[in-house]
Every structure is written in structure tokens, then in C-alpha cells.
Write a protein that holds these residues in place. Sequence first.
Motif, short mmCIF file in Angstrom:
data_model
loop_
_atom_site.label_atom_id
_atom_site.label_comp_id
_atom_site.label_asym_id
_atom_site.label_seq_id
_atom_site.Cartn_x
_atom_site.Cartn_y
_atom_site.Cartn_z
N ASP A 142 0.85 -1.19 0.00
CA ASP A 142 0.00 0.00 0.00
C ASP A 142 0.88 1.24 0.00
N VAL A 143 0.33 2.31 -0.53
CA VAL A 143 1.03 3.60 -0.60
C VAL A 143 0.04 4.73 -0.31
N HIS A 144 0.58 5.88 0.06
CA HIS A 144 -0.26 7.07 0.16
C HIS A 144 -0.79 7.44 -1.21
N SER A 145 -2.00 7.95 -1.24
CA SER A 145 -2.52 8.53 -2.48
C SER A 145 -1.91 9.91 -2.68
N GLU A 224 -3.48 -7.77 -10.39
CA GLU A 224 -4.69 -8.53 -10.05
C GLU A 224 -5.81 -7.62 -9.55
N ARG A 225 -5.47 -6.73 -8.63
CA ARG A 225 -6.49 -5.76 -8.22
C ARG A 225 -5.83 -4.56 -7.55
N ILE A 226 -6.52 -3.43 -7.64
CA ILE A 226 -6.11 -2.19 -7.01
C ILE A 226 -7.32 -1.69 -6.24
N PHE A 227 -7.14 -1.42 -4.95
CA PHE A 227 -8.26 -1.00 -4.13
C PHE A 227 -7.79 0.04 -3.12
N ALA A 228 -8.72 0.57 -2.34
CA ALA A 228 -8.37 1.73 -1.51
C ALA A 228 -8.94 1.62 -0.10
N ASP A 229 -8.18 2.18 0.84
CA ASP A 229 -8.65 2.43 2.20
C ASP A 229 -9.23 1.20 2.89
N TRP A 230 -8.53 0.07 2.71
CA TRP A 230 -8.88 -1.18 3.39
C TRP A 230 -10.18 -1.80 2.90
N GLU A 231 -10.77 -1.25 1.86
CA GLU A 231 -12.04 -1.76 1.34
C GLU A 231 -11.84 -2.32 -0.07
N ASP A 232 -12.68 -3.25 -0.46
CA ASP A 232 -12.61 -3.84 -1.79
C ASP A 232 -13.33 -2.92 -2.79
N ALA A 234 -12.68 0.40 -5.73
CA ALA A 234 -11.70 1.09 -6.57
C ALA A 234 -11.35 2.45 -5.96
N PRO A 235 -10.11 2.90 -6.11
CA PRO A 235 -9.73 4.23 -5.61
C PRO A 235 -10.55 5.32 -6.29
N ASP A 236 -10.83 6.39 -5.53
CA ASP A 236 -11.43 7.58 -6.12
C ASP A 236 -10.53 8.77 -5.80
N GLU A 237 -10.99 9.96 -6.17
CA GLU A 237 -10.12 11.14 -6.08
C GLU A 237 -9.80 11.53 -4.64
N GLU A 238 -10.56 11.02 -3.67
CA GLU A 238 -10.29 11.35 -2.27
C GLU A 238 -9.86 10.13 -1.45
N SER A 239 -9.50 9.04 -2.11
CA SER A 239 -8.93 7.90 -1.39
C SER A 239 -7.61 8.32 -0.76
N GLU A 240 -7.29 7.71 0.37
CA GLU A 240 -6.07 8.09 1.08
C GLU A 240 -4.97 7.03 1.02
N ARG A 241 -5.34 5.76 1.01
CA ARG A 241 -4.35 4.68 0.99
C ARG A 241 -4.70 3.74 -0.16
N ILE A 242 -3.76 3.54 -1.07
CA ILE A 242 -4.00 2.72 -2.25
C ILE A 242 -3.27 1.39 -2.09
N PHE A 243 -3.99 0.30 -2.32
CA PHE A 243 -3.44 -1.05 -2.22
C PHE A 243 -3.27 -1.66 -3.61
N PHE A 244 -2.18 -2.39 -3.78
CA PHE A 244 -1.91 -3.11 -5.02
C PHE A 244 -1.70 -4.57 -4.70
#
Length: 248
Positions: A142-145, A224-232, A234-244
Motif C-alpha cells: 500500500d502507498v499514500h494517495s 490482479e487488483r487495485i483497491f483503496a482504504d482497506w475496502e474492496d 476502486a480508488p477515487d479522487e479522495e482515497s487516502e491509501r491505495i493497495f496493489f
Amino acid sequence: METNRSYGEFAAVYDELMTDIPYETYVELVMTATGGLRGKRILDIGCGTGLLSVQLAKQGADVSGIDLSADMLAIAEKRAQAHSLPVKFVQQPMQQLAGFTGYDAAVIAIDSLNYLQEREEVLSTLHNVHTALAVGGTLLFDVHSTFKTDVIFMEGPFTFDNGRIAYIWETEEGEHPHSVYSELAFFIQEQHDTYRRFDEVHTQRTFPVHDYVNMLEEAGFSIERIFADWEDLAPDEESERIFFQVRK
């Protein structure tokens, strides 16, 4: 967590500062990505004080933890020993990761990758992780958005006080795009209500999602997937933590 310092005094208070991180959720994410943890060989890169390493090992994984800080690793080793877990810890910068092969999964958790300042360092890390994994192995990180580095972190200063530890955290834009330069003044309560101060400087940098995708593909990974903020989700413009979640 990696940085270019030893994290001496910071290592001693690190665990108290990370109580809001849902490490058990990270364990579940790794478990889902690998189809179970028992008997799996896992690299915990930027492992810090071993909080995640030990939780993975408790689930039956064969874990190796890598971090740049000897002070962090000393705490990690004591933690593993206290639980009678045979976790192997190695002092090594992630961008120079070497000597590991055949692993089922690798994890770079809690924005540790953001401590690398140059694109070439991130790419080198991804190449090295790819080499360390067995065919079909998974990398989860995971990384900061960019929203977090460019907007949220710029809303400082931030303060924290749990009764024993307090800090004042001042932030400003870093040298690179989507980077943040932080100065933290810590105050640690000691005997007779006296406080000891120490200071930390941290710099983190992130990249847009498409840049990470390009670097991952250049390193040989399939997304395989990219998701955000500990939830399944997709990231949006105000997501804070991005998972790969990617695979070799």
C-alpha cells in the motif's frame, strides 16, 4: 518501515503510535491473496518492529522480515522470541533486496514504499521483489494517495497525546512532486512527570496510480487488483491509501 536513519528513539515508541493500524486486516488480505498462510514463505519488507511479521507467523507462515533499521529489528526479534516464533530478520534496504528466492508472497505494508524518493529506487525494489518470488508469487503493498500527500498532509501541523507520548508534527511540500517533508517533535513522559524530547525528520513520496502500474508491469508483474482504504473498492479522487495486489 524504511528510512535513511536508524530510527533509534523512534523505534522505542513506534508500537504505541501504530495502535490504529488494522494489522489483522492486512493478515486477512495476505491470506486471501495467497489462498492461506500455513506453510507459505512470506517476505515482510520494511517490517519495522515486526508487528505484521509476528501476526503472519502466528498463522503458520514462514516469515522473513527485512528493514533498514537495526533498532526496529532488535524490537522485532524480541517480539518474535516472546511468542516462540522462528521469524528471520535481516537488516537490508528494500531497494537493494538480495539473497531471497522462492517466496510465495511479499508484503510492503503501511506506506513503507513511500520512503523511497526516486522512481529508480521504487523500480529497483519491485524488480528485486519479483526476483525473490516464486513463479505465481504475490506482492501486496500500500502507498499514500496523491490526495493524501498533496492535500491532507498539507493541513498540518498535527498533534498527538496519549498521556505518555505527545508530538507536534509539522509538514510542508517536499522536493519532489507528491512528496511531504515532516518534522516531528516528540515528548516522552518519564519519572516525576518530566518529559524527554527528541526530534525526527521524515520525507515520503508517492506516485499516481498509473505510474505504479507502469513500474509494476516494467518489473514483470501482472496486476490482479487495485483497491483503496482497506475496502474492496476502486480508488477515487479522495482515497487516502491505495493497495496493489500483483502476481509474478
